[in-house]
Every structure is written in C-alpha cells, then in structure tokens.
Scaffold this motif. Structure first.
Motif, PDB file in Angstrom:
ATOM      1  N   ILE A  34     -17.659  32.662  17.710  1.00 29.28           N
ATOM      2  CA  ILE A  34     -18.970  32.760  18.358  1.00 29.28           C
ATOM      3  C   ILE A  34     -19.923  31.777  17.691  1.00 29.28           C
ATOM      4  O   ILE A  34     -20.716  31.085  18.367  1.00 29.28           O
ATOM      5  CB  ILE A  34     -19.530  34.192  18.261  1.00 29.28           C
ATOM      6  CG1 ILE A  34     -18.564  35.199  18.896  1.00 29.28           C
ATOM      7  CG2 ILE A  34     -20.908  34.280  18.905  1.00 29.28           C
ATOM      8  CD1 ILE A  34     -18.287  34.953  20.366  1.00 29.28           C
ATOM      9  N   ALA A  35     -19.850  31.684  16.363  1.00 30.25           N
ATOM     10  CA  ALA A  35     -20.697  30.739  15.632  1.00 30.25           C
ATOM     11  C   ALA A  35     -20.329  29.299  15.961  1.00 30.25           C
ATOM     12  O   ALA A  35     -21.206  28.425  16.057  1.00 30.25           O
ATOM     13  CB  ALA A  35     -20.567  30.992  14.134  1.00 30.25           C
ATOM     14  N   THR A  36     -19.041  29.022  16.151  1.00 29.37           N
ATOM     15  CA  THR A  36     -18.606  27.674  16.533  1.00 29.37           C
ATOM     16  C   THR A  36     -19.220  27.266  17.855  1.00 29.37           C
ATOM     17  O   THR A  36     -19.718  26.137  18.015  1.00 29.37           O
ATOM     18  CB  THR A  36     -17.068  27.622  16.637  1.00 29.37           C
ATOM     19  OG1 THR A  36     -16.489  27.977  15.376  1.00 29.37           O
ATOM     20  CG2 THR A  36     -16.594  26.227  17.027  1.00 29.37           C
ATOM     21  N   VAL A  91     -25.705  37.284  15.863  1.00 31.19           N
ATOM     22  CA  VAL A  91     -26.150  38.632  15.496  1.00 31.19           C
ATOM     23  C   VAL A  91     -26.105  39.560  16.698  1.00 31.19           C
ATOM     24  O   VAL A  91     -25.633  40.702  16.607  1.00 31.19           O
ATOM     25  CB  VAL A  91     -27.560  38.587  14.884  1.00 31.19           C
ATOM     26  CG1 VAL A  91     -28.099  39.991  14.649  1.00 31.19           C
ATOM     27  CG2 VAL A  91     -27.548  37.811  13.572  1.00 31.19           C
ATOM     28  N   LYS A  92     -26.572  39.076  17.847  1.00 30.13           N
ATOM     29  CA  LYS A  92     -26.566  39.898  19.068  1.00 30.13           C
ATOM     30  C   LYS A  92     -25.129  40.210  19.496  1.00 30.13           C
ATOM     31  O   LYS A  92     -24.812  41.348  19.869  1.00 30.13           O
ATOM     32  CB  LYS A  92     -27.299  39.164  20.189  1.00 30.13           C
ATOM     33  CG  LYS A  92     -27.294  39.884  21.545  1.00 30.13           C
ATOM     34  CD  LYS A  92     -28.068  41.187  21.490  1.00 30.13           C
ATOM     35  CE  LYS A  92     -28.374  41.737  22.879  1.00 30.13           C
ATOM     36  NZ  LYS A  92     -27.151  42.057  23.656  1.00 30.13           N
ATOM     37  N   VAL A  93     -24.268  39.211  19.444  1.00 33.31           N
ATOM     38  CA  VAL A  93     -22.876  39.428  19.829  1.00 33.31           C
ATOM     39  C   VAL A  93     -22.211  40.435  18.897  1.00 33.31           C
ATOM     40  O   VAL A  93     -21.493  41.341  19.347  1.00 33.31           O
ATOM     41  CB  VAL A  93     -22.095  38.099  19.834  1.00 33.31           C
ATOM     42  CG1 VAL A  93     -20.606  38.357  20.063  1.00 33.31           C
ATOM     43  CG2 VAL A  93     -22.628  37.166  20.917  1.00 33.31           C
ATOM     44  N   ALA A  94     -22.448  40.304  17.600  1.00 37.27           N
ATOM     45  CA  ALA A  94     -21.865  41.247  16.642  1.00 37.27           C
ATOM     46  C   ALA A  94     -22.355  42.669  16.900  1.00 37.27           C
ATOM     47  O   ALA A  94     -21.584  43.636  16.828  1.00 37.27           O
ATOM     48  CB  ALA A  94     -22.203  40.822  15.218  1.00 37.27           C
ATOM     49  N   TYR A 147     -19.344  48.153  21.687  1.00 33.18           N
ATOM     50  CA  TYR A 147     -18.156  48.215  22.535  1.00 33.18           C
ATOM     51  C   TYR A 147     -17.004  48.950  21.868  1.00 33.18           C
ATOM     52  O   TYR A 147     -15.973  49.170  22.493  1.00 33.18           O
ATOM     53  CB  TYR A 147     -17.701  46.809  22.928  1.00 33.18           C
ATOM     54  CG  TYR A 147     -18.727  46.017  23.709  1.00 33.18           C
ATOM     55  CD1 TYR A 147     -19.720  46.645  24.473  1.00 33.18           C
ATOM     56  CD2 TYR A 147     -18.722  44.626  23.691  1.00 33.18           C
ATOM     57  CE1 TYR A 147     -20.662  45.918  25.172  1.00 33.18           C
ATOM     58  CE2 TYR A 147     -19.658  43.889  24.400  1.00 33.18           C
ATOM     59  CZ  TYR A 147     -20.627  44.540  25.128  1.00 33.18           C
ATOM     60  OH  TYR A 147     -21.560  43.809  25.821  1.00 33.18           O
ATOM     61  N   GLY A 148     -17.162  49.301  20.588  1.00 31.55           N
ATOM     62  CA  GLY A 148     -16.163  50.147  19.935  1.00 31.55           C
ATOM     63  C   GLY A 148     -15.473  49.591  18.711  1.00 31.55           C
ATOM     64  O   GLY A 148     -14.696  50.306  18.067  1.00 31.55           O
ATOM     65  N   ALA A 149     -15.709  48.331  18.359  1.00 34.43           N
ATOM     66  CA  ALA A 149     -15.081  47.788  17.152  1.00 34.43           C
ATOM     67  C   ALA A 149     -15.604  48.510  15.917  1.00 34.43           C
ATOM     68  O   ALA A 149     -16.776  48.880  15.853  1.00 34.43           O
ATOM     69  CB  ALA A 149     -15.348  46.290  17.034  1.00 34.43           C
ATOM     70  N   GLU A 150     -14.729  48.703  14.939  1.00 37.75           N
ATOM     71  CA  GLU A 150     -15.114  49.440  13.731  1.00 37.75           C
ATOM     72  C   GLU A 150     -15.522  48.533  12.579  1.00 37.75           C
ATOM     73  O   GLU A 150     -15.751  49.012  11.462  1.00 37.75           O
ATOM     74  CB  GLU A 150     -13.957  50.338  13.274  1.00 37.75           C
ATOM     75  CG  GLU A 150     -13.641  51.465  14.222  1.00 37.75           C
ATOM     76  CD  GLU A 150     -12.433  51.197  15.107  1.00 37.75           C
ATOM     77  OE1 GLU A 150     -11.914  52.153  15.717  1.00 37.75           O
ATOM     78  OE2 GLU A 150     -12.001  50.034  15.182  1.00 37.75           O
ATOM     79  N   ILE A 192     -17.076  44.195  11.475  1.00 36.77           N
ATOM     80  CA  ILE A 192     -17.389  42.796  11.753  1.00 36.77           C
ATOM     81  C   ILE A 192     -16.920  41.969  10.559  1.00 36.77           C
ATOM     82  O   ILE A 192     -17.232  42.289   9.406  1.00 36.77           O
ATOM     83  CB  ILE A 192     -18.904  42.578  11.966  1.00 36.77           C
ATOM     84  CG1 ILE A 192     -19.403  43.364  13.183  1.00 36.77           C
ATOM     85  CG2 ILE A 192     -19.218  41.081  12.102  1.00 36.77           C
ATOM     86  CD1 ILE A 192     -18.822  42.916  14.518  1.00 36.77           C
ATOM     87  N   THR A 193     -16.175  40.909  10.856  1.00 42.02           N
ATOM     88  CA  THR A 193     -15.672  40.006   9.820  1.00 42.02           C
ATOM     89  C   THR A 193     -16.265  38.612  10.007  1.00 42.02           C
ATOM     90  O   THR A 193     -16.417  38.148  11.137  1.00 42.02           O
ATOM     91  CB  THR A 193     -14.133  39.907   9.877  1.00 42.02           C
ATOM     92  OG1 THR A 193     -13.566  41.155   9.463  1.00 42.02           O
ATOM     93  CG2 THR A 193     -13.601  38.809   8.972  1.00 42.02           C
TER      94      THR A 193
END
Length: 241
Positions: free
Chosen positions: A11-13, A26-29, A35-38, A40-41
């Motif tokens: 996303i940063a790329t 930041v918004k995407v994360a 959406y359910g991800a446990e 952020i890396t």
C-alpha cells in the motif's frame, strides 16, 4: 486459531508512486482491522522506498490489534522500534539493497548479536521473533537467544507447493515441533497465499500467526477488480443520462 497479520508495505509502495498520500496507509490499515485482520505488519527499509519511518509512528496511533515491525536490526531500526514499542518485532537479516527478504538468520554465527538485541527489546516489553529457515540446529540456537517466537521462512514451501509437491511441508512440521519443545511460539510468512495457506496452516502445529502482504494485496486487486470496473461504468452511465 492462527492470527492473520497483514503487511501493508505494498500500500505504501502504491502511495509513494504518486508522491501524495493516496492511498492513505493509515486509513487502509484501519480498514484492514475492521475487515477482520488480527494484526498489521510493516517492514521499513533504510531507503524508505515503501514504508517510511514516520508511518510506524502514525500506525501506532490506530493499530488496535497487534502491531508487528519487521526488519534488520541496524541502529536506525533498533531506535525506531524502541520509540514506537510495537507488540512484536521480527528480526530479518535482509541486506540494505534487498528487494524482499530472501533468507533466515544464521542463529549460530549471529547468536551473541541476536541475544544483545533481543534482550534490549524484551526489557522494553516488546515481543521478539526471529525469521528463520527450517534448519533444526539453527532452531536450537534460536532458542538460546531469548527470542519469544520464530517466523518460519516459507518461500520454498510456496514455490514447491505450486508445483504439486505437498511433501515440502514436512521440514516445516519438524521445525514447528522442535520450536514448541524449545518453548518458542511459531509464526510464518513469505509467499503464502490463498492457494497454499489452508494446507500449511492445517499441517503446522501450534501456528500462532501468519504475516501476508504481497499476495494478499495482489489477490485483492483481482477479487475486487470486476466490482470496481462495474462501479465506474455505472457512474459513467449516470453521467450520460
């Protein structure tokens, strides 16, 4: 239940390609968590060609799940991690000019260095993980560094699985069993995707977390592309009426 941590480097790329803040990492994360991800890396590199060091501070403010920062523990990286204090730091021995991670740690050769770095992180309340290949001697050495977890480097698994070789998972199973015996938690990552993730997760005992970025973002493009194209066509049809 194995947790999914989404790597937002791609996303940063995409953001950096146009020089503005779109898409907003930041918004995407934040959305990914909804959406359910446990987790952020991020994997910041010294040249900041995708994730910027400032992103780490910005993301710290909104990550409500688990925040995992990956990277080679050079002084600049260590300083960043100690300031941000993520949930987890994953130590990866990638070269400065590496396009992507391509090897795990030699935990025998670098044992004293890893011990020193890991001690400092743990004293600051940060969970530590070592990126590692399926070499049992290296796994044993990893346990002596004081790390909390190992992250199995899964590129070979992914490439062989795509050729129909399911036996390639066997060294990963042996490594996971040994890691458990040694008191290490087990993470995994690199080239895991929708085609190979189920078999891997089912096969690996005590798998706590997978970190997936490139494949997940690429698959999202395809799984969402038809919908977005039709949304554009709908908007254009409204404009022409």
């Amino acid at each position: 239940m194995t947790k999914l941590s989404v790597n937002v480097n791609k996303i940063a790329t995409l953001r950096n390609a146009r020089g503005a803040n779109y898409p907003d990492v930041v918004k995407v994360a934040s959305d990914i968590q909804e959406y359910g991800a446990e987790g952020i890396t991020i994997h910041p590199r010294p040249d900041e060609r995708h994730i910027r060091y400032q992103d780490a501070f910005d993301l710290k403010e909104i990550v409500t799940t688990e925040f995992n920062i990956e990277g080679n523990p050079i002084p600049k990286f260590i300083d960043l991690v100690l300031k941000v204090k993520p949930t987890q730091v994953t130590l990866v021995p990638d070269a400065v000019n590496a396009i992507t991670s391509n090897a795990g740690w030699d935990t025998i050769t670098h044992q004293s260095f890893l011990k020193e770095v890991i001690t400092e992180f743990k004293q600051n309340g940060i969970r530590t993980s070592i990126f590692i290949d399926t070499n049992l001697k290296l796994m044993e050495a990893a346990a002596t560094t004081g790390a909390d977890r190992i992250e199995l480097y899964t590129e070979n698994y992914a490439s062989q699985f795509s050729l129909g070789n399911k036996e390639v998972v066997e060294p990963y199973i042996k490594s996971a069993n040994l890691a458990t015996e040694l008191g290490l938690g087990i993470n995994a990552g690199h080239d895991l995707n929708l085609e190979n993730i189920q078999f891997f997760a089912k096969s690996i005992p005590n798998l706590k977390e997978v970190s997936i970025g490139h494949a997940l973002i690429t698959e999202s493009l395809y799984l969402g592309l038809e919908n977005v194209i039709n949304m554009y066509k709908y908007k254009l049809s409204l404009a022409n009426n």
